[in-house]
Design an enzyme around this catalytic site. Structure first.
Site, PDB file in Angstrom:
ATOM      1  N   ASN A   4      -2.568  -7.470   1.203  1.00 57.76           N
ATOM      2  CA  ASN A   4      -2.611  -7.314  -0.257  1.00 57.76           C
ATOM      3  C   ASN A   4      -2.756  -8.648  -0.979  1.00 57.76           C
ATOM      4  O   ASN A   4      -2.824  -8.680  -2.199  1.00 57.76           O
ATOM      5  CB  ASN A   4      -1.367  -6.578  -0.773  1.00 57.76           C
ATOM      6  CG  ASN A   4      -0.155  -7.484  -0.793  1.00 57.76           C
ATOM      7  OD1 ASN A   4       0.011  -8.327   0.090  1.00 57.76           O
ATOM      8  ND2 ASN A   4       0.691  -7.335  -1.785  1.00 57.76           N
ATOM      9  N   GLY A  13       6.942   9.873   4.751  1.00 58.56           N
ATOM     10  CA  GLY A  13       5.569   9.431   4.499  1.00 58.56           C
ATOM     11  C   GLY A  13       5.059   8.539   5.610  1.00 58.56           C
ATOM     12  O   GLY A  13       5.848   7.859   6.296  1.00 58.56           O
ATOM     13  N   THR A  63      -5.777  -4.249  -3.716  1.00 60.06           N
ATOM     14  CA  THR A  63      -4.995  -3.006  -3.781  1.00 60.06           C
ATOM     15  C   THR A  63      -5.845  -1.815  -3.367  1.00 60.06           C
ATOM     16  O   THR A  63      -6.983  -1.983  -2.895  1.00 60.06           O
ATOM     17  CB  THR A  63      -4.321  -2.860  -5.164  1.00 60.06           C
ATOM     18  OG1 THR A  63      -3.414  -1.760  -5.105  1.00 60.06           O
ATOM     19  CG2 THR A  63      -5.321  -2.630  -6.293  1.00 60.06           C
ATOM     20  N   LYS A  97      -6.968  -2.325   1.024  1.00 59.25           N
ATOM     21  CA  LYS A  97      -6.019  -3.173   1.760  1.00 59.25           C
ATOM     22  C   LYS A  97      -6.358  -3.303   3.249  1.00 59.25           C
ATOM     23  O   LYS A  97      -6.058  -4.316   3.865  1.00 59.25           O
ATOM     24  CB  LYS A  97      -4.596  -2.639   1.603  1.00 59.25           C
ATOM     25  CG  LYS A  97      -4.020  -2.874   0.210  1.00 59.25           C
ATOM     26  CD  LYS A  97      -2.574  -2.417   0.130  1.00 59.25           C
ATOM     27  CE  LYS A  97      -2.054  -2.557  -1.290  1.00 59.25           C
ATOM     28  NZ  LYS A  97      -0.644  -2.150  -1.406  1.00 59.25           N
TER      29      LYS A  97
HETATM   30  P1  NDP Z   1      -1.318   6.947   0.805  1.00 58.72           P
HETATM   31  O1  NDP Z   1      -2.274   7.801   0.064  1.00 58.72           O
HETATM   32  O2  NDP Z   1      -1.822   6.030   1.851  1.00 58.72           O
HETATM   33  O3  NDP Z   1      -0.206   7.899   1.505  1.00 58.72           O
HETATM   34  C1  NDP Z   1       0.356   8.962   0.782  1.00 58.72           C
HETATM   35  C2  NDP Z   1       1.518   9.557   1.544  1.00 58.72           C
HETATM   36  O4  NDP Z   1       2.074  10.604   0.742  1.00 58.72           O
HETATM   37  C3  NDP Z   1       1.151  10.211   2.866  1.00 58.72           C
HETATM   38  O5  NDP Z   1       2.233  10.160   3.742  1.00 58.72           O
HETATM   39  C4  NDP Z   1       0.846  11.651   2.437  1.00 58.72           C
HETATM   40  O6  NDP Z   1       1.005  12.601   3.461  1.00 58.72           O
HETATM   41  C5  NDP Z   1       1.962  11.857   1.424  1.00 58.72           C
HETATM   42  N1  NDP Z   1       1.634  12.899   0.462  1.00 58.72           N
HETATM   43  C6  NDP Z   1       0.765  12.809  -0.568  1.00 58.72           C
HETATM   44  N2  NDP Z   1       0.748  13.988  -1.249  1.00 58.72           N
HETATM   45  C7  NDP Z   1       1.609  14.825  -0.616  1.00 58.72           C
HETATM   46  C8  NDP Z   1       2.024  16.155  -0.847  1.00 58.72           C
HETATM   47  N3  NDP Z   1       1.559  16.860  -1.868  1.00 58.72           N
HETATM   48  N4  NDP Z   1       2.944  16.684  -0.023  1.00 58.72           N
HETATM   49  C9  NDP Z   1       3.429  15.968   1.005  1.00 58.72           C
HETATM   50  N5  NDP Z   1       3.079  14.696   1.280  1.00 58.72           N
HETATM   51  C10 NDP Z   1       2.176  14.126   0.478  1.00 58.72           C
HETATM   52  O7  NDP Z   1      -0.514   6.167  -0.335  1.00 58.72           O
HETATM   53  P2  NDP Z   1       0.283   4.795  -0.179  1.00 58.72           P
HETATM   54  O8  NDP Z   1       0.977   4.806   1.118  1.00 58.72           O
HETATM   55  O9  NDP Z   1      -0.606   3.671  -0.518  1.00 58.72           O
HETATM   56  O10 NDP Z   1       1.336   4.899  -1.377  1.00 58.72           O
HETATM   57  C11 NDP Z   1       2.453   5.768  -1.308  1.00 58.72           C
HETATM   58  C12 NDP Z   1       3.362   5.548  -2.500  1.00 58.72           C
HETATM   59  O11 NDP Z   1       3.918   4.251  -2.493  1.00 58.72           O
HETATM   60  C13 NDP Z   1       2.624   5.688  -3.839  1.00 58.72           C
HETATM   61  O12 NDP Z   1       3.418   6.469  -4.670  1.00 58.72           O
HETATM   62  C14 NDP Z   1       2.554   4.285  -4.373  1.00 58.72           C
HETATM   63  O13 NDP Z   1       2.616   4.263  -5.776  1.00 58.72           O
HETATM   64  C15 NDP Z   1       3.798   3.645  -3.768  1.00 58.72           C
HETATM   65  N6  NDP Z   1       3.664   2.194  -3.594  1.00 58.72           N
HETATM   66  C16 NDP Z   1       4.516   1.372  -4.286  1.00 58.72           C
HETATM   67  C17 NDP Z   1       4.420   0.000  -4.157  1.00 58.72           C
HETATM   68  C18 NDP Z   1       5.357  -0.876  -4.935  1.00 58.72           C
HETATM   69  O14 NDP Z   1       5.094  -2.083  -5.059  1.00 58.72           O
HETATM   70  N7  NDP Z   1       6.456  -0.356  -5.432  1.00 58.72           N
HETATM   71  C19 NDP Z   1       3.413  -0.635  -3.286  1.00 58.72           C
HETATM   72  C20 NDP Z   1       2.577   0.323  -2.596  1.00 58.72           C
HETATM   73  C21 NDP Z   1       2.711   1.687  -2.762  1.00 58.72           C
HETATM   74  P3  NDP Z   1      -0.243  13.037   4.400  1.00 58.72           P
HETATM   75  O15 NDP Z   1      -0.396  11.922   5.387  1.00 58.72           O
HETATM   76  O16 NDP Z   1       0.188  14.305   5.002  1.00 58.72           O
HETATM   77  O17 NDP Z   1      -1.432  13.175   3.490  1.00 58.72           O
END
Ligand code: NDP
Length: 301
Positions: free
Chosen positions: A104, A143, A79, A83
């Site tokens: 994963n 995202g 995780t 990954k």
């Molecule tokens: P990453 O850190 O790789 O990506 C985060 C994303 O959120 C990016 O697109 C980022 O934008 C955006 N973001 C973060 N903060 C802000 C903000 N304040 N305003 C606008 N955009 C924001 O995280 P992951 O992709 O790994 O995870 C994303 C979500 O998915 C998490 O909440 C995680 O818990 C969930 N998840 C759930 C899973 C499940 O099994 N249900 C499995 C994997 C993930 P930017 O690129 O501009 O920074």
């Protein structure tokens, strides 16, 4: 840290564990992982005598993977934040995981671990279970981080007709769209959009998939686009976040009578699919429901 120390650390993790087969997860932070609930429940149900242990890994990921293999660990989950980083340490990688660029699940094979991405299939299974599908649908993804890569690939694999990837940092959305379009015969299926240009998305009926981390905190508002009218274009919605159960995104969808699911079933199914790979088995529906119940109670009380 030497390899022997790493082995000791892993052995210490499994101390007092009487089991034939060892499973685990590498990540950081890892304290709050729910994966042991999934895999220990499966082991108990089928009397597999397996135990699943979380390991917080600080560095030396490759050495940990090797130590785990030397110790006979049959399967691992990987995780955040490893990954992508784990890929160089695999002996083989599943075709879908390779295209996503993230792994994963590690499955023991003759010469090392083979990497899979069960997040993508887990999400797909949760969507199908909610009586939706991806084929020929138009998608709006919010995202473009790590999880969004698996979501975009799901849209590719299961033949969405169009996917708009909206992100705060448009360069990441651009890269993701380019990567997906490069594999594609319809080379403009994925379109990147900066969140401040959300109005350029044509009016339509969309499946919304929320893949940002906005919503994890109780006081977070809507992700990326605050204009509530925009969300009325949804015919179905998924939020990858499962805790809290109802983010502002999910609440708004429900207020608009739009069917919406959170990410708990995705979490459930990524684990079920990983376990099916490790044990070469098919987890039945009764057990799946039991695990879901346990996860639900553990998270929401
Ligand atoms: P990453 O850190 O790789 O990506 C985060 C994303 O959120 C990016 O697109 C980022 O934008 C955006 N973001 C973060 N903060 C802000 C903000 N304040 N305003 C606008 N955009 C924001 O995280 P992951 O992709 O790994 O995870 C994303 C979500 O998915 C998490 O909440 C995680 O818990 C969930 N998840 C759930 C899973 C499940 O099994 N249900 C499995 C994997 C993930 P930017 O690129 O501009 O920074």
């Amino acid at each position: 840290m030497s390899k022997i120390d790493l082995k000791d650390k892993i052995i210490a993790g499994y101390r007092n564990v009487e089991s034939d087969k060892l499973l685990g997860i590498f990540g950081n932070p890892i304290k709050h992982t729910l994966s042991p609930v999934i895999h220990d429940t499966i082991s108990d149900y089928y009397s597999f005598n397996e135990r699943y242990i979380p390991f917080e890994i600080e560095d030396n990921l490759g050495d940990y993977v090797k130590a785990a293999y030397d110790l006979g660990i049959i399967g691992l989950n990987i995780t955040v934040p490893y990954k992508e980083k784990v890929i160089p340490y695999l002996s083989d990688i599943d075709e879908d995981a390779k295209k996503i660029g993230a792994v994963n699940t590690l499955v023991r094979s003759q010469n090392g671990y083979k990497g899979y991405n069960t997040d993508m299939e887990g999400l797909y299974r949760s969507i199908i279970e909610a009586n939706e599908d991806i084929k020929d649908k138009e998608i709006i993804m919010l995202g473009a981080g790590g999880a969004a890569r698996a979501v975009a690939y799901m849209c590719f694999k299961y033949k969405a007709s169009k996917a708009y990837i909206i992100n705060r940092s448009v360069d990441k959305a651009q890269r993701l769209a380019e990567d997906m379009n490069a594999m594609d015969d319809k080379s403009s299926r994925f379109i990147s959009i900066s969140s401040d240009k959300y109005e350029t998305v044509p009016e339509g009926r969309y499946i919304f998939i929320q893949c940002t981390s906005v919503g994890l905190k109780e006081d977070d508002g809507l992700p990326l686009v605050t204009d509530k009218e925009f969300y009325k274009q949804a015919c179905f919605a998924v939020d990858l976040i499962y805790n809290p159960a109802k983010t502002a995104f999910i609440k708004l969808m429900e207020d608009n009578n739009i069917p919406a699911i959170n990410g708990l079933k995705m979490l459930l199914y990524q684990g079920i699919i990983a376990n099916e790979l490790w044990n070469n088995t098919k987890i039945n529906n009764e057990l799946t429901a039991q695990i879901y119940d346990k996860l639900y109670k553990k998270i929401y009380g």
